[in-house]
Design a protein around this motif. Structure first.
Motif, PDB file in Angstrom:
ATOM      1  N   ARG A   1       0.810  -1.219   0.000  1.00  0.00           N
ATOM      2  CA  ARG A   1       0.000   0.000   0.000  1.00  0.00           C
ATOM      3  C   ARG A   1       0.844   1.269   0.000  1.00  0.00           C
ATOM      4  O   ARG A   1       0.328   2.356  -0.171  1.00  0.00           O
ATOM      5  CB  ARG A   1      -0.907   0.016   1.232  1.00  0.00           C
ATOM      6  N   PHE A   2       2.136   1.145   0.230  1.00  0.00           N
ATOM      7  CA  PHE A   2       3.008   2.305   0.352  1.00  0.00           C
ATOM      8  C   PHE A   2       3.448   2.819  -1.020  1.00  0.00           C
ATOM      9  O   PHE A   2       3.781   2.038  -1.908  1.00  0.00           O
ATOM     10  CB  PHE A   2       4.235   1.975   1.206  1.00  0.00           C
ATOM     11  N   ARG A   3       3.443   4.136  -1.160  1.00  0.00           N
ATOM     12  CA  ARG A   3       3.872   4.801  -2.390  1.00  0.00           C
ATOM     13  C   ARG A   3       4.896   5.868  -2.019  1.00  0.00           C
ATOM     14  O   ARG A   3       4.769   6.530  -0.988  1.00  0.00           O
ATOM     15  CB  ARG A   3       2.697   5.491  -3.082  1.00  0.00           C
ATOM     16  N   TRP A   4       5.903   6.073  -2.877  1.00  0.00           N
ATOM     17  CA  TRP A   4       6.897   7.112  -2.655  1.00  0.00           C
ATOM     18  C   TRP A   4       7.551   7.473  -3.974  1.00  0.00           C
ATOM     19  O   TRP A   4       7.378   6.778  -4.972  1.00  0.00           O
ATOM     20  CB  TRP A   4       7.934   6.683  -1.616  1.00  0.00           C
ATOM     21  N   VAL A   5       8.277   8.587  -3.963  1.00  0.00           N
ATOM     22  CA  VAL A   5       9.004   9.029  -5.149  1.00  0.00           C
ATOM     23  C   VAL A   5      10.481   9.185  -4.799  1.00  0.00           C
ATOM     24  O   VAL A   5      10.838   9.395  -3.639  1.00  0.00           O
ATOM     25  CB  VAL A   5       8.448  10.353  -5.722  1.00  0.00           C
ATOM     26  N   THR A   6      11.320   9.061  -5.823  1.00  0.00           N
ATOM     27  CA  THR A   6      12.758   9.223  -5.646  1.00  0.00           C
ATOM     28  C   THR A   6      13.293  10.163  -6.719  1.00  0.00           C
ATOM     29  O   THR A   6      12.767  10.213  -7.831  1.00  0.00           O
ATOM     30  CB  THR A   6      13.495   7.870  -5.777  1.00  0.00           C
ATOM     31  N   ARG A   7      14.321  10.908  -6.380  1.00  0.00           N
ATOM     32  CA  ARG A   7      15.021  11.730  -7.380  1.00  0.00           C
ATOM     33  C   ARG A   7      16.276  10.970  -7.771  1.00  0.00           C
ATOM     34  O   ARG A   7      17.031  10.492  -6.930  1.00  0.00           O
ATOM     35  CB  ARG A   7      15.395  13.097  -6.836  1.00  0.00           C
ATOM     36  N   CYS A   8      16.471  10.861  -9.073  1.00  0.00           N
ATOM     37  CA  CYS A   8      17.566  10.060  -9.615  1.00  0.00           C
ATOM     38  C   CYS A   8      18.339  10.867 -10.646  1.00  0.00           C
ATOM     39  O   CYS A   8      17.753  11.656 -11.384  1.00  0.00           O
ATOM     40  CB  CYS A   8      17.007   8.810 -10.290  1.00  0.00           C
ATOM     41  N   THR A   9      19.649  10.641 -10.699  1.00  0.00           N
ATOM     42  CA  THR A   9      20.507  11.282 -11.688  1.00  0.00           C
ATOM     43  C   THR A   9      21.228  10.204 -12.481  1.00  0.00           C
ATOM     44  O   THR A   9      21.819   9.286 -11.899  1.00  0.00           O
ATOM     45  CB  THR A   9      21.530  12.216 -11.008  1.00  0.00           C
ATOM     46  N   VAL A  10      21.184  10.336 -13.799  1.00  0.00           N
ATOM     47  CA  VAL A  10      21.843   9.377 -14.680  1.00  0.00           C
ATOM     48  C   VAL A  10      23.351   9.582 -14.583  1.00  0.00           C
ATOM     49  O   VAL A  10      23.856  10.695 -14.732  1.00  0.00           O
ATOM     50  CB  VAL A  10      21.366   9.554 -16.135  1.00  0.00           C
ATOM     51  N   THR A  11      24.073   8.495 -14.318  1.00  0.00           N
ATOM     52  CA  THR A  11      25.529   8.560 -14.157  1.00  0.00           C
ATOM     53  C   THR A  11      26.286   7.872 -15.288  1.00  0.00           C
ATOM     54  O   THR A  11      27.487   8.069 -15.428  1.00  0.00           O
ATOM     55  CB  THR A  11      25.950   7.930 -12.809  1.00  0.00           C
ATOM     56  N   ALA A  12      25.603   7.057 -16.085  1.00  0.00           N
ATOM     57  CA  ALA A  12      26.234   6.405 -17.238  1.00  0.00           C
ATOM     58  C   ALA A  12      25.170   6.190 -18.303  1.00  0.00           C
ATOM     59  O   ALA A  12      24.059   5.741 -18.003  1.00  0.00           O
ATOM     60  CB  ALA A  12      26.854   5.071 -16.848  1.00  0.00           C
ATOM     61  N   ALA A  13      25.505   6.518 -19.532  1.00  0.00           N
ATOM     62  CA  ALA A  13      24.601   6.325 -20.670  1.00  0.00           C
ATOM     63  C   ALA A  13      25.452   6.023 -21.893  1.00  0.00           C
ATOM     64  O   ALA A  13      25.708   6.876 -22.729  1.00  0.00           O
ATOM     65  CB  ALA A  13      23.737   7.558 -20.874  1.00  0.00           C
ATOM     66  N   GLU A  14      25.912   4.786 -21.958  1.00  0.00           N
ATOM     67  CA  GLU A  14      26.770   4.326 -23.050  1.00  0.00           C
ATOM     68  C   GLU A  14      25.955   3.361 -23.899  1.00  0.00           C
ATOM     69  O   GLU A  14      25.813   2.189 -23.546  1.00  0.00           O
ATOM     70  CB  GLU A  14      28.005   3.618 -22.490  1.00  0.00           C
ATOM     71  N   PRO A  15      25.371   3.837 -25.014  1.00  0.00           N
ATOM     72  CA  PRO A  15      24.471   3.001 -25.810  1.00  0.00           C
ATOM     73  C   PRO A  15      25.055   1.615 -26.096  1.00  0.00           C
ATOM     74  O   PRO A  15      26.219   1.456 -26.449  1.00  0.00           O
ATOM     75  CB  PRO A  15      24.291   3.804 -27.097  1.00  0.00           C
ATOM     76  N   ALA A  16      24.187   0.627 -25.894  1.00  0.00           N
ATOM     77  CA  ALA A  16      24.483  -0.786 -26.129  1.00  0.00           C
ATOM     78  C   ALA A  16      25.528  -1.358 -25.172  1.00  0.00           C
ATOM     79  O   ALA A  16      25.906  -2.519 -25.295  1.00  0.00           O
ATOM     80  CB  ALA A  16      24.923  -1.032 -27.575  1.00  0.00           C
ATOM     81  N   ARG A  17      25.974  -0.575 -24.178  1.00  0.00           N
ATOM     82  CA  ARG A  17      26.995  -1.071 -23.243  1.00  0.00           C
ATOM     83  C   ARG A  17      26.571  -0.961 -21.780  1.00  0.00           C
ATOM     84  O   ARG A  17      26.660  -1.918 -21.033  1.00  0.00           O
ATOM     85  CB  ARG A  17      28.306  -0.301 -23.438  1.00  0.00           C
ATOM     86  N   ARG A  18      26.133   0.252 -21.361  1.00  0.00           N
ATOM     87  CA  ARG A  18      25.932   0.474 -19.923  1.00  0.00           C
ATOM     88  C   ARG A  18      24.989   1.649 -19.687  1.00  0.00           C
ATOM     89  O   ARG A  18      25.084   2.681 -20.346  1.00  0.00           O
ATOM     90  CB  ARG A  18      27.282   0.766 -19.294  1.00  0.00           C
ATOM     91  N   PHE A  19      24.087   1.470 -18.709  1.00  0.00           N
ATOM     92  CA  PHE A  19      23.194   2.540 -18.267  1.00  0.00           C
ATOM     93  C   PHE A  19      23.148   2.480 -16.748  1.00  0.00           C
ATOM     94  O   PHE A  19      23.007   1.405 -16.170  1.00  0.00           O
ATOM     95  CB  PHE A  19      21.785   2.361 -18.847  1.00  0.00           C
ATOM     96  N   ALA A  20      23.277   3.628 -16.071  1.00  0.00           N
ATOM     97  CA  ALA A  20      23.245   3.644 -14.603  1.00  0.00           C
ATOM     98  C   ALA A  20      22.658   4.951 -14.100  1.00  0.00           C
ATOM     99  O   ALA A  20      22.736   5.989 -14.773  1.00  0.00           O
ATOM    100  CB  ALA A  20      24.658   3.459 -14.036  1.00  0.00           C
ATOM    101  N   PHE A  21      22.072   4.883 -12.918  1.00  0.00           N
ATOM    102  CA  PHE A  21      21.581   6.092 -12.257  1.00  0.00           C
ATOM    103  C   PHE A  21      21.716   5.936 -10.751  1.00  0.00           C
ATOM    104  O   PHE A  21      21.727   4.840 -10.208  1.00  0.00           O
ATOM    105  CB  PHE A  21      20.140   6.427 -12.662  1.00  0.00           C
TER     106      PHE A  21
END
Length: 168
Positions: free
Chosen positions: A63-83
């Motif tokens: 029943r719990f709902r919450w939001v988070t703020r996230c920042t993208v730290t890696a965006a290497e197409p076809a290799r790696r994505f991170a936040f």
């Protein structure tokens, strides 16, 4: 019991690394696969995320709902994505501090792409006994590492099912 700060799992999906990356690098779509994430708020930018981009994730657990703020730290197409998750709140992410890092790696293999999802607990300053007590309340008796390991397995299975069904 030693605290576990990182858990991960992998799955092979019968698509190219480019297709897998394109799906995962759109945080607004994560709610289709994750058992806990509902995607992003309407105010978050859509489309493939770029390094330094910020989005607000919507989440639920029971029943719990919450939001988070996230920042993208890696965006290497076809290799790696991170936040990095660095703020949390009920309606707005007002409580700031290191929370977690999520990373996705994409590796071409004979059968398609090995997608690896990694969760890292960034609450390093929390004493272990405090983290374990908080975790067991927030996850109905488990540590966040055990809880996230199960979530990762579910997310990867759902991602595989959706991406492979689109290619069929």
């Amino acid at each position: 019991m030693a605290r576990v700060f990182t858990v991960s799992s992998s799955i092979v999906i019968d698509v190219t690394p480019e297709v897998a990356y394109e799906a995962v690098s759109r945080p607004e779509d994560m709610g289709r696969w994750s058992p806990e994430n509902l995607g992003t708020t309407a105010a978050s930018a859509g489309g493939p995320a770029t390094v330094g981009g910020v989005f607000t994730g919507r989440n639920k657990r029971g029943r719990f709902r919450w939001v988070t703020r996230c920042t993208v730290t890696a965006a290497e197409p076809a290799r790696r994505f991170a936040f990095r998750v660095h703020a949390i709140g009920v309606r707005t992410p007002w409580l700031r501090g290191p929370i977690a890092t999520w990373e996705y790696r994409f590796e071409r293999v004979d059968a398609g792409t090995r997608v690896t999802e990694i969760w890292t607990d960034d609450r390093r300053r929390w004493p272990t006994f405090v983290a374990n007590a908080f975790d067991r309340v927030a996850t109905s008796g488990r540590t966040f590492a055990a809880f996230q390991a199960r979530n990762i397995e579910t997310t990867l299975r759902n991602l595989k099912r959706e991406l492979e069904s689109k290619g069929a």
